[in-house]
Structures are given as structure tokens and as C-alpha cells.
Design an enzyme around this catalytic site. Structure first.
Site, short mmCIF file in Angstrom:
data_model
loop_
_atom_site.label_atom_id
_atom_site.label_comp_id
_atom_site.label_asym_id
_atom_site.label_seq_id
_atom_site.Cartn_x
_atom_site.Cartn_y
_atom_site.Cartn_z
N TRP A 1 0.83 -1.22 0.00
CA TRP A 1 0.00 0.00 0.00
C TRP A 1 0.85 1.26 0.00
O TRP A 1 0.33 2.36 -0.15
CB TRP A 1 -0.92 0.01 1.23
CG TRP A 1 -2.01 -1.01 1.19
CD1 TRP A 1 -2.34 -1.85 0.16
CD2 TRP A 1 -2.95 -1.28 2.24
NE1 TRP A 1 -3.42 -2.63 0.49
CE2 TRP A 1 -3.82 -2.31 1.78
CE3 TRP A 1 -3.15 -0.78 3.52
CZ2 TRP A 1 -4.85 -2.83 2.56
CZ3 TRP A 1 -4.18 -1.30 4.30
CH2 TRP A 1 -5.03 -2.30 3.83
N GLU B 1 12.14 2.48 -3.54
CA GLU B 1 11.86 3.82 -2.99
C GLU B 1 12.71 4.08 -1.75
O GLU B 1 13.07 5.23 -1.47
CB GLU B 1 10.35 3.95 -2.71
CG GLU B 1 9.57 4.09 -4.02
CD GLU B 1 8.17 3.50 -4.01
OE1 GLU B 1 7.63 3.25 -2.92
OE2 GLU B 1 7.63 3.28 -5.11
N GLY C 1 4.95 2.31 -10.74
CA GLY C 1 4.06 3.47 -10.72
C GLY C 1 4.03 4.25 -12.02
O GLY C 1 3.53 5.37 -12.07
N GLY D 1 1.57 -2.51 -6.24
CA GLY D 1 1.44 -1.19 -5.63
C GLY D 1 0.05 -0.62 -5.89
O GLY D 1 -0.92 -0.97 -5.23
N GLY D 2 -0.02 0.26 -6.88
CA GLY D 2 -1.27 0.99 -7.17
C GLY D 2 -2.51 0.11 -7.22
O GLY D 2 -3.56 0.45 -6.64
P1 13P Z 1 3.08 -0.25 -8.81
O1 13P Z 1 2.31 -1.54 -8.88
O2 13P Z 1 2.24 0.92 -8.36
O3 13P Z 1 3.86 0.02 -10.05
O4 13P Z 1 4.17 -0.42 -7.64
C1 13P Z 1 4.95 -1.56 -7.61
C2 13P Z 1 5.68 -1.58 -6.33
O5 13P Z 1 6.56 -0.77 -6.11
C3 13P Z 1 5.30 -2.59 -5.35
O6 13P Z 1 6.21 -2.64 -4.31
#
Ligand code: 13P
Length: 252
Positions: free
Chosen positions: A9, A97, A172, A231-232
Site C-alpha cells: 500500500w 523507494e 508506478g 502497488g497501485g
Molecule cells: P506499482 O504496482 O504501483 O507500479 O508499484 C509496484 C511496487 O513498487 C510494489 O512494491
């Protein structure tokens, strides 16, 4: 090997929205057991909420980071023992990140993985190259170096980790690695784990980076893709559940 679908999340959520999201996820997943293992990773203040809302549901939960230190004067850190106190199952370590914005490096990521394992928490070790590294032809070198730091410290215990390949350029951005691109890197990581441990068949290697209901099935069909780190799409119950369903063999 059962696939593993993990929602990350990131720094999103509130008591109210988490309850709503998890309620919808559990409703849409229906009664387990499901064909895949499922987990969600939230920010630290909400882990107790996950513990209580997911109790007995079959959905596991995890943290997005863990301290490399055991205890003591480390203001702001959360230890593996604290996570364990609440029944935490997974801890993401070395997410890009954190590598990018918090300057986490190989040895630190490895130390975090070690702390998690020592407490019986499965570390989800993230590796992945930037676009510049891919374009320069360094993808393999980069991901192997990132994983090497961890397997060097863990030795034969490396069979207990989950690895997540997350190309930084795909996170992302809506740009997903093609199934072929992802499989090629996963195969490299698998081979590296085989050298590190005789039980590499236990390691699950997840793909992460703009995974959606539209591309999940094709990615998850690759022989060395053992699940997803989402993620998203994990913030939308319907999308997350569709990815879980795409990951599991349909049983009649
Ligand atoms: P997204 O699915 O938003 O691209 O993010 C992937 C992610 O960093 C999961 O840890």
C-alpha cells in the site's frame, strides 16, 4: 509452488479507508483457501489494525520496512521483534523507494533481511534496475549485485526469503516489463539462488511494477514468476482480487 500475491500500500491509507478496502477484498475473495497465498503490507501505524481485521481470514500481512538494529537508541525505527509481537508475517526490505530516497545500500538491506528472518518474519527482498541501467545493458549486473549482498549474509538461510524483481522504470509508471523481459531476469535470480542454497526451489520470486488485472495472468504464467508485489492496483479491491484470481489455477 503456490503463488504469492502481496499488496504494497506504500504511504497510503487511513483507519477508515483501510477497513473499507480490506472489507471489500475479503468479500470479493470469498471463502478460502484460495489457489494463491495473499498478503498486504501497510504503514507501521496500521499494522495493529491489519492484525485485528485479518485475524482468521487467511490473508497475511506485513510491514514495508524493518530496522537493521535489534533494539535501543534508534529513534523512529521499528524492530523485527516489535513486528513479531503483533504477528507480522512479511517485511519488505530494500524497496527501490527506500534505496532511492533513503539511500539504503546492499549491506543495510541484508542486515534488515537477517533481522526479519531471526524473528521468523519472511523478508521480501526487492531488487531492480533503473531505466539508465537497463539501457546501458547492466540489468543483470545490478540485480545480481543487489541479491548477492543478501545471500552473502544469509548463506543457506537464503532459501527462506522471498525475492521481488521490481524494475524501477516500471514502478508506478504504467510501463510494465514484458513477460519475456521479466522472465529473463527471474531466471537469472533463480540461478543465483540455486548457487546460494540447495533449497532454492522454496524461494518465491515475485514481479512488481505496474502489475494490473490486464497484464497479471500473462506475467504470472512465466515459469520463474511466482507471484506479484502490487502497488497501485492493491489500493483497489476489485483490481487486487482480480490479480489474485489471475494467479491461481482455476479449480472446478
Ligand atoms: P506499482 O504496482 O504501483 O507500479 O508499484 C509496484 C511496487 O513498487 C510494489 O512494491
Amino acid at each position: 509452488m503456490k503463488k504469492l500475491i502481496v499488496g504494497n500500500w506504500k504511504m497510503n491509507g487511513s483507519l477508515a479507508s483501510n477497513a473499507e478496502l480490506l472489507g471489500a477484498v475479503l468479500r470479493q475473495l470469498g471463502a478460502g483457501p484460495w489457489g494463491s497465498d495473499v498478503a498486504v503490507c501497510a504503514s507501521a501505524p496500521y499494522l495493529a489494525q491489519l492484525q485485528s481485521l485479518l485475524q482468521g481470514s487467511g490473508v497475511a500481512w506485513g510491514a514495508q520496512d524493518v530496522s537493521a538494529h535489534e533494539s535501543g537508541a534508534y529513534t523512529g525505527e521499528v524492530s523485527a521483534a516489535m513486528l513479531k509481537d503483533f504477528g507480522c508475517r512479511y517485511a519488505i526490505v530494500g524497496h527501490s523507494e527506500r534505496r532511492q530516497y533513503h539511500h539504503e545500500h546492499g549491506e543495510l538491506v541484508a542486515a534488515k533481511a537477517r533481522r526479519a528472518l531471526d524473528m521468523g518474519i519472511t523478508p521480501i527482498v526487492c531488487v531492480g534496475e533503473t531505466l539508465a541501467e537497463r539501457e546501458a545493458g547492466y540489468t543483470e549486473v545490478v540485480v545480481k549485485r543487489q541479491l548477492a549482498a543478501v545471500v552473502h549474509l544469509l548463506g543457506h538461510c537464503s532459501s527462506e526469503i522471498v525475492v521481488a524483481y521490481e524494475p524501477v522504470w516500471a514502478i508506478g509508471t504504467g510501463l510494465t516489463a514484458t513477460p519475456e523481459q521479466a522472465q529473463a531476469v527471474h531466471a537469472v535470480l533463480r540461478a543465483q539462488l540455486r548457487v546460494a542454497t540447495t533449497h532454492a526451489d522454496r524461494n518465491r520470486i515475485l514481479y512488481g511494477g505496474s502489475m494490473t488485472p490486464a497484464n497479471a495472468a500473462e506475467l504470472l504464467r512465466q515459469p520463474d514468476i511466482d507471484g506479484g508485489l502490487i502497488g497501485g492496483a492493491s489500493l483497489k479491491a476489485e483490481d487486487f482480487v482480480q490479480i489474485v484470481n489471475a494467479s491461481a489455477p482455476v479449480t472446478v
